[in-house]
Scaffold this active site. Structure first.
Site, PDB file in Angstrom:
ATOM      1  N   CYS A   1       0.834  -1.195   0.000  1.00  0.00           N
ATOM      2  CA  CYS A   1       0.000   0.000   0.000  1.00  0.00           C
ATOM      3  C   CYS A   1       0.876   1.255   0.000  1.00  0.00           C
ATOM      4  O   CYS A   1       1.509   1.548  -1.011  1.00  0.00           O
ATOM      5  CB  CYS A   1      -0.969  -0.060   1.182  1.00  0.00           C
TER       6      CYS A   1
ATOM      7  N   HIS B   1      -3.221  -5.209   1.880  1.00  0.00           N
ATOM      8  CA  HIS B   1      -2.490  -5.444   3.135  1.00  0.00           C
ATOM      9  C   HIS B   1      -2.535  -6.913   3.550  1.00  0.00           C
ATOM     10  O   HIS B   1      -3.352  -7.265   4.415  1.00  0.00           O
ATOM     11  CB  HIS B   1      -3.130  -4.613   4.256  1.00  0.00           C
TER      12      HIS B   1
ATOM     13  N   GLU C   1      -0.755  -8.410   5.559  1.00  0.00           N
ATOM     14  CA  GLU C   1      -0.404  -8.546   6.984  1.00  0.00           C
ATOM     15  C   GLU C   1      -1.639  -8.434   7.881  1.00  0.00           C
ATOM     16  O   GLU C   1      -1.563  -8.733   9.064  1.00  0.00           O
ATOM     17  CB  GLU C   1       0.660  -7.504   7.375  1.00  0.00           C
TER      18      GLU C   1
HETATM   19  N1  GLN Z   1      -3.552   6.484   1.287  1.00  0.00           N
HETATM   20  C1  GLN Z   1      -2.225   6.261   1.830  1.00  0.00           C
HETATM   21  C2  GLN Z   1      -1.183   7.060   1.065  1.00  0.00           C
HETATM   22  O1  GLN Z   1      -1.469   7.509  -0.009  1.00  0.00           O
HETATM   23  C3  GLN Z   1      -1.881   4.803   1.761  1.00  0.00           C
HETATM   24  C4  GLN Z   1      -2.873   4.029   2.580  1.00  0.00           C
HETATM   25  C5  GLN Z   1      -2.307   2.793   3.227  1.00  0.00           C
HETATM   26  O2  GLN Z   1      -1.096   2.529   3.247  1.00  0.00           O
HETATM   27  N2  GLN Z   1      -3.194   2.036   3.806  1.00  0.00           N
HETATM   28  O3  GLN Z   1      -0.101   7.287   1.562  1.00  0.00           O
END
Ligand code: GLN
Length: 203
Positions: free
Chosen positions: A84, A176, A178
């Site tokens: 992410c 995610h 994890e």
């Molecule tokens: N929206 C976050 C970003 O742009 C990422 C979200 C996340 O890691 N769950 O940094």
């Protein structure tokens, strides 16, 4: 480079969901080190950047003197996985934003791409490299992959958009792993780590 039986996986611990990755790798049989300094980075066989806030982490990487060391280790073949926010940090660039990145993975990502109405969702995702059973993928204000360079393989898509990619030693997931009890992506990454440790097993 660390030399022990179990691969030593570093989890960047400046900000974000560090603890969940540490637990998942421990379950999967790795030794885990929380990475905050260049000295920590020197001890690990691989680095994971968890979810969190990408603009914050880019600033912190600079402040902790980690930007260049991470780039050099990855260029030398160290396995890297961004989940992410971690994938945003690793990307070549971010669509419509002049946001600095580490440029480890030749992709363009779009932040918060799956819409604001449903910020998070658990989606059964087909990921052929993990086997036939769908993976319970948790998306939280997730990015998608808008462009992939020639060396980048797309391993999974959601609604036609890339959400899991690999370029040699660099893995990126929009979701995610994890946060679920399913450790197959962690196992897959540990396979990359074992494959990258040349003489370690016989040393
Ligand atoms: N929206 C976050 C970003 O742009 C990422 C979200 C996340 O890691 N769950 O940094």
């Amino acid at each position: 480079m660390a030399r022990s039986e179990a691969p030593v996986v570093g989890v960047l611990a400046l900000q974000g969901d560090v603890v969940e990755h540490v637990r998942a790798f421990a379950r999967a049989g790795a030794t885990v080190v929380e990475v905050r300094t260049p000295a920590d980075l020197a001890r690990v066989d691989a680095l994971v950047v968890p979810g969190g806030e990408s603009t914050t982490v880019i600033r912190l990487l600079d402040r902790f003197g980690l930007t260049q060391p991470v780039r050099s280790r990855v260029a030398a073949g160290m396995p890297f996985w961004g989940t992410c926010m971690g994938m945003i940090v690793a990307a070549h660039d971010v669509a419509e934003l002049a946001q600095p990145t580490l440029d480890l993975l030749d992709v363009t990502v779009r932040r918060n791409a799956f819409g604001r109405q449903v910020d998070s969702a658990e989606v059964p995702l087909a990921i052929p490299v993990l086997g036939a059973e769908p993976f319970p993928a948790v998306f939280i204000r997730a990015p998608w992959i808008e462009r992939t360079g020639p060396g980048v393989e797309t391993l999974a898509r959601r609604d036609g958009r890339g959400v899991m990619v690999r370029q040699r030693n660099v893995l990126g997931t929009s979701f995610h792993p994890e946060l679920t009890g399913d450790d197959r992506v962690h196992d897959y990454f540990l396979g990359m780590v074992r494959a990258a440790r040349p003489a370690a097993a016989s040393a």
